[in-house]
Design a protein around this motif. Sequence first.
Motif, short mmCIF file in Angstrom:
data_model
loop_
_atom_site.label_atom_id
_atom_site.label_comp_id
_atom_site.label_asym_id
_atom_site.label_seq_id
_atom_site.Cartn_x
_atom_site.Cartn_y
_atom_site.Cartn_z
N LEU A 154 47.46 40.69 63.04
CA LEU A 154 48.21 40.94 61.56
C LEU A 154 48.78 42.50 61.54
O LEU A 154 47.81 43.20 61.97
CB LEU A 154 47.42 40.72 60.33
CG LEU A 154 47.00 38.88 60.31
CD1 LEU A 154 46.03 38.92 59.03
CD2 LEU A 154 48.13 38.20 60.10
N THR A 155 49.74 42.76 60.79
CA THR A 155 50.26 43.94 60.43
C THR A 155 49.13 44.57 59.36
O THR A 155 48.42 43.69 58.64
CB THR A 155 51.56 44.01 60.10
OG1 THR A 155 51.50 43.53 58.71
CG2 THR A 155 52.33 43.61 61.04
N GLU A 169 49.75 45.60 56.40
CA GLU A 169 50.32 45.04 55.21
C GLU A 169 49.84 43.49 55.22
O GLU A 169 49.33 43.08 54.06
CB GLU A 169 51.87 45.16 55.10
CG GLU A 169 52.43 46.50 54.85
CD GLU A 169 52.35 47.27 56.25
OE1 GLU A 169 52.23 46.66 57.10
OE2 GLU A 169 52.49 48.49 56.17
N GLU A 170 49.96 42.68 56.25
CA GLU A 170 49.50 41.18 56.13
C GLU A 170 48.02 41.47 56.10
O GLU A 170 47.45 40.34 55.36
CB GLU A 170 49.94 40.81 57.62
CG GLU A 170 51.47 40.46 57.37
CD GLU A 170 51.94 40.02 58.78
OE1 GLU A 170 52.94 39.31 58.87
OE2 GLU A 170 51.11 40.04 59.92
N GLN A 171 47.40 42.20 56.79
CA GLN A 171 45.83 42.29 56.55
C GLN A 171 45.37 42.52 55.01
O GLN A 171 44.38 41.82 54.65
CB GLN A 171 45.27 43.29 57.40
CG GLN A 171 43.96 43.57 57.42
CD GLN A 171 43.09 42.49 58.32
OE1 GLN A 171 43.72 41.85 58.97
NE2 GLN A 171 42.00 42.18 58.30
N TYR A 213 47.24 41.85 52.56
CA TYR A 213 47.40 40.59 51.61
C TYR A 213 46.59 39.46 51.77
O TYR A 213 45.98 38.75 50.99
CB TYR A 213 48.77 40.10 52.03
CG TYR A 213 49.39 38.91 51.06
CD1 TYR A 213 49.82 39.30 49.51
CD2 TYR A 213 49.41 37.60 51.25
CE1 TYR A 213 50.04 38.36 48.74
CE2 TYR A 213 50.10 36.74 50.33
CZ TYR A 213 50.40 37.23 49.23
OH TYR A 213 50.78 36.06 48.20
N TYR A 214 46.28 39.44 53.05
CA TYR A 214 45.18 38.26 53.55
C TYR A 214 43.75 38.55 52.66
O TYR A 214 43.28 37.51 52.12
CB TYR A 214 44.78 38.38 54.98
CG TYR A 214 43.86 37.59 55.59
CD1 TYR A 214 44.30 36.21 56.01
CD2 TYR A 214 42.71 37.77 55.79
CE1 TYR A 214 43.47 35.40 56.41
CE2 TYR A 214 41.62 36.77 56.23
CZ TYR A 214 42.01 35.63 56.73
OH TYR A 214 41.26 34.77 57.23
N ASP A 234 56.49 37.12 58.83
CA ASP A 234 56.16 37.62 57.56
C ASP A 234 55.95 36.44 56.53
O ASP A 234 55.17 36.27 55.49
CB ASP A 234 56.71 38.76 56.96
CG ASP A 234 56.10 40.05 57.75
OD1 ASP A 234 55.27 40.09 58.49
OD2 ASP A 234 57.19 41.06 57.63
N PHE A 266 53.64 33.49 57.22
CA PHE A 266 52.26 34.07 56.74
C PHE A 266 52.06 34.31 55.41
O PHE A 266 51.00 33.49 55.00
CB PHE A 266 51.84 35.70 57.40
CG PHE A 266 50.66 36.18 56.89
CD1 PHE A 266 49.56 36.00 57.43
CD2 PHE A 266 50.70 37.09 55.84
CE1 PHE A 266 48.27 36.46 56.84
CE2 PHE A 266 49.90 37.74 55.26
CZ PHE A 266 48.49 37.18 55.83
N LYS A 267 52.89 34.56 54.54
CA LYS A 267 52.75 34.78 53.25
C LYS A 267 52.93 33.39 52.59
O LYS A 267 52.27 32.85 51.69
CB LYS A 267 54.07 35.36 52.51
CG LYS A 267 53.70 35.58 51.22
CD LYS A 267 54.88 36.74 50.47
CE LYS A 267 54.49 37.11 49.18
NZ LYS A 267 54.44 35.83 48.17
#
Length: 387
Positions: A359-360, A362-364, A366-367, A300, A303-304
């Motif tokens: 991606l999870t 949450e990551e999706q 944020y993306y 995470d 990724f961030k």
Amino acid sequence: MTNPSDFTPQPPQGSGPQPVQPTQPVPVQPAGNTVPPQTPGVIPIASGTPNTPNTPDAPNVRNKKTSKLAVFAIIVAAVFLLITFIGVNSWSLLAFFALLPVLLSGFAVYTTRKDGKAQGRVLAWVAVGITVVALIVGGVDVVRNGLEAKASHDAAEQAAKEAAKEAAKAKCDAYSWPTTDLASQLPKPESSKGKIEKDSSSAFYIKVCGTDATAYDNYVKALQEKGFTVDYFKSSSAFNAKNAAGYSVNIRYDSKGDSIMAILILAPDDSSTSSTSGNGATQNNDDSGSGDASTGSSSDADFKAAMDSYESLMNEYADFMEKYNAGGHPASMAADYAKIMVKYNDAMKKLDAIDENSLTPEEQQYYIEVQTRVNQRLVSVGTSTAQ
């Protein structure tokens, strides 16, 4: 007394006709080749090629030695031919093995030339012939190996494509649309094939296969009709918005391959909090479903960091373009542009390394949020430029 041998008849004296002295008959030569008159003491030379004696200017060929270079060139050329029969895999390797026999045979031909110091010209040309044959055999071998390698590569590539198709088919099985609170906030997609990646009280994530551009547009319109019009952004490949209740929906559309439309909806923060307080054990199981905590945290963070770096760069680029347009395109800003391009290459490498399919939710989310902010900023820059 008179010697009879000294007596010479004298013609009679007086008037009247005188007798004629007899003359020697002249031999008549036959027509054709005329034999030159012979000179006493000189032996005539027979017609034909004269027998020329050896002189210092015409060296005797019998005194030349057979060129050892020509013999050695034949041996090396034969070894080269044997190597080509064993097998040569590349042009560079063929050129490496051909260098020595080519040079030796060439020098052998030069050494055994007509006015050279050694004989054995036939041997030199034999070495040349063997070298040429070896080059032909080696060239054919290289071409054949190249075709076989290409065929093998094409077969492996085709096998990989088939495997990818099979894997895609496995992900595009028929699904059942859930009746949970989050799923009920969304209209049901037209396609009935896809894969539900996550279904919980806080997030619902599904990838729908077989969605063309028209189906994507229709789904976005259906979302807007259901009230997802707050802070919305729409493009040909993305849509994100919220409704009045605080539910947030994000869509990513890829027209390539299986034409997948990825749909993510997140519950409002208060809904997520109440659900966790209702059943703590259930929430813990849901959170632990993603795997090891330490690994997820590291992933995470990477990724961030990649997304933040990308957004920072694009904001810097937008600031540059606004300044560039306001200043009348000054050439002095070329150095600043070069620096931005260096940062851009680094940021894009990090962004390309992200696998959107892994991606999870949450990551999706944020993306999509980052992409939305970047797109909105670039649109504003483009609008100011046009004005």
